[in-house]
Design an enzyme around this catalytic site. Sequence first.
Site, PDB file in Angstrom:
ATOM      1  N   ASP A 134       0.791  -1.234   0.000  1.00 49.64           N
ATOM      2  CA  ASP A 134       0.000   0.000   0.000  1.00 49.64           C
ATOM      3  C   ASP A 134       0.824   1.287   0.000  1.00 49.64           C
ATOM      4  OD1 ASP A 134      -2.359   1.599   0.109  1.00 49.64           O
ATOM      5  OD2 ASP A 134      -2.097   1.801   2.266  1.00 49.64           O
ATOM      6  N   SER A 139       2.089   0.721  -7.592  1.00 47.39           N
ATOM      7  CA  SER A 139       0.642   0.600  -7.430  1.00 47.39           C
ATOM      8  C   SER A 139       0.299  -0.864  -7.220  1.00 47.39           C
ATOM      9  CB  SER A 139      -0.077   1.138  -8.673  1.00 47.39           C
ATOM     10  OG  SER A 139      -1.420   0.722  -8.685  1.00 47.39           O
ATOM     11  N   SER A 152      -8.978  -4.960 -13.074  1.00 46.98           N
ATOM     12  CA  SER A 152      -9.229  -3.660 -12.464  1.00 46.98           C
ATOM     13  C   SER A 152     -10.644  -3.229 -12.817  1.00 46.98           C
ATOM     14  CB  SER A 152      -8.217  -2.627 -12.968  1.00 46.98           C
ATOM     15  OG  SER A 152      -8.385  -1.395 -12.293  1.00 46.98           O
ATOM     16  N   CYS A 191     -21.846  -3.136 -17.040  1.00 46.19           N
ATOM     17  CA  CYS A 191     -22.338  -2.822 -15.692  1.00 46.19           C
ATOM     18  C   CYS A 191     -21.745  -1.505 -15.204  1.00 46.19           C
ATOM     19  CB  CYS A 191     -21.969  -3.951 -14.727  1.00 46.19           C
ATOM     20  SG  CYS A 191     -22.444  -3.622 -13.009  1.00 46.19           S
ATOM     21  N   CYS A 198     -21.852   5.638  -6.345  1.00 41.97           N
ATOM     22  CA  CYS A 198     -20.852   6.458  -5.644  1.00 41.97           C
ATOM     23  C   CYS A 198     -21.516   7.699  -5.055  1.00 41.97           C
ATOM     24  CB  CYS A 198     -19.727   6.856  -6.595  1.00 41.97           C
ATOM     25  SG  CYS A 198     -18.457   7.870  -5.804  1.00 41.97           S
ATOM     26  N   CYS A 243     -19.001   1.398  -3.317  1.00 43.83           N
ATOM     27  CA  CYS A 243     -18.757   0.932  -4.682  1.00 43.83           C
ATOM     28  C   CYS A 243     -18.400  -0.551  -4.731  1.00 43.83           C
ATOM     29  CB  CYS A 243     -17.668   1.770  -5.359  1.00 43.83           C
ATOM     30  SG  CYS A 243     -16.017   1.599  -4.639  1.00 43.83           S
ATOM     31  N   ARG A 295      -4.181   8.096  10.801  1.00 49.29           N
ATOM     32  CA  ARG A 295      -4.214   9.564  10.778  1.00 49.29           C
ATOM     33  C   ARG A 295      -4.469  10.152  12.160  1.00 49.29           C
ATOM     34  NH1 ARG A 295      -2.620  12.878   6.919  1.00 49.29           N
ATOM     35  NH2 ARG A 295      -4.541  14.075   6.671  1.00 49.29           N
ATOM     36  N   LYS A 297      -6.590  10.497  15.968  1.00 54.38           N
ATOM     37  CA  LYS A 297      -7.988  10.535  16.413  1.00 54.38           C
ATOM     38  C   LYS A 297      -8.783  11.709  15.841  1.00 54.38           C
ATOM     39  CE  LYS A 297      -7.569  13.248  20.675  1.00 54.38           C
ATOM     40  NZ  LYS A 297      -7.827  13.309  22.125  1.00 54.38           N
TER      41      LYS A 297
END
Length: 374
Positions: A134, A139, A152, A191, A198, A243, A295, A297
Amino acid sequence: MNFDQLKQAIIEYSKEIGIDKIGFTTADPFTTLKMRLIKQQELNYQSGFEESDIEKRTNPALLLDGAASIISIAVAYPTRMKEKRKGKKGARRGLFARASWGEDYHTVLRERLQKLEEFIKSKYPEARLKSMVDTGELSDRAVAERAGIGWSGKNCAIITPEFGSFVYLGEMITNIPFEPDQPIEDLCGDCNKCLKACPTGALVQGGQINAKICISYLTQTKDFLPEQYRSIIGNRLYGCDTCQIVCPYNKGVDFHFHEELEPEPEIAKPLLTPLLSISNREFKEKFGRTAGAWRGKKPIQRNAIIALGHFKEESAIDDLQKVLKDDPRPVIRGTAAWALGKIGTEKARQVLRSARKKEKDKDVLNEIEHALAD
């Protein structure tokens, strides 16, 4: 050294250490991805969390001397809790996205990749290896797609035939010339369910996302959340699964293969109000082992306040008043003002009027004024 035999040995060993799918590809540059990333930069669609150097993101040779191939791995994770928690009036709950259930997947996959590295070196001491999950330069999805892990999807997730898109991805660059596997055919067809579902329209078109307005990104920001997205976020505390949930290939998908990835209900779907006063230490103790804590709290607290406003939770007025009165962070105070405005009772408005007399920060005062004007 017979590299075909080594490849087969790696495949067999990967099953023993909790890797659910493995694929191999070349270390050739990702030329198509490079063009996409350049376009994303031009459109200002990147989140800013990614590696900024496009060359490093698309050319494995820059990351490992003598790079010859890349091993891609996938680990499936659960989509349903065995022990459910339901929020109710007076005890509302927030929700962490499924990718943040259980132990931080960065840690889990790195441990598996480390074992794989040790196994490869035991068989081939001359091996040079570089693993990442990650946060690395490459990628994960581009590698997985080319290595045949999945295709993908239009929602920009890797969709596997076996596990849908609910898989964590990692990869290892090697100097070993493994025979590459074949990519999988794209089966999204006509599809467009993910694009239509989204919530913010972040999926611009199939395979292209404006990361800056993706809810998954928005929930991780630390500043004031743009007002047009606050109600859309609902009770999401971290990430978004919409999604993926609507994807036909995820229908009925739910795998419980790995104990460390099992969600703890009170962490994956915690009560909202206690989050408003949680200390740094308490936050680390409760959420520190999850991916959603990276990140800190502040974003989680801000999102919890938004969720209370979304629910119009009157029982939270006193807690929100304390936040508005005492919290040193303008973003948190201002968001509390917004939530009180959404609750909208006379008691909530009285809290806002009282706070307006003492507040000094312009941004917070602006939130108070907007809340009272609604």
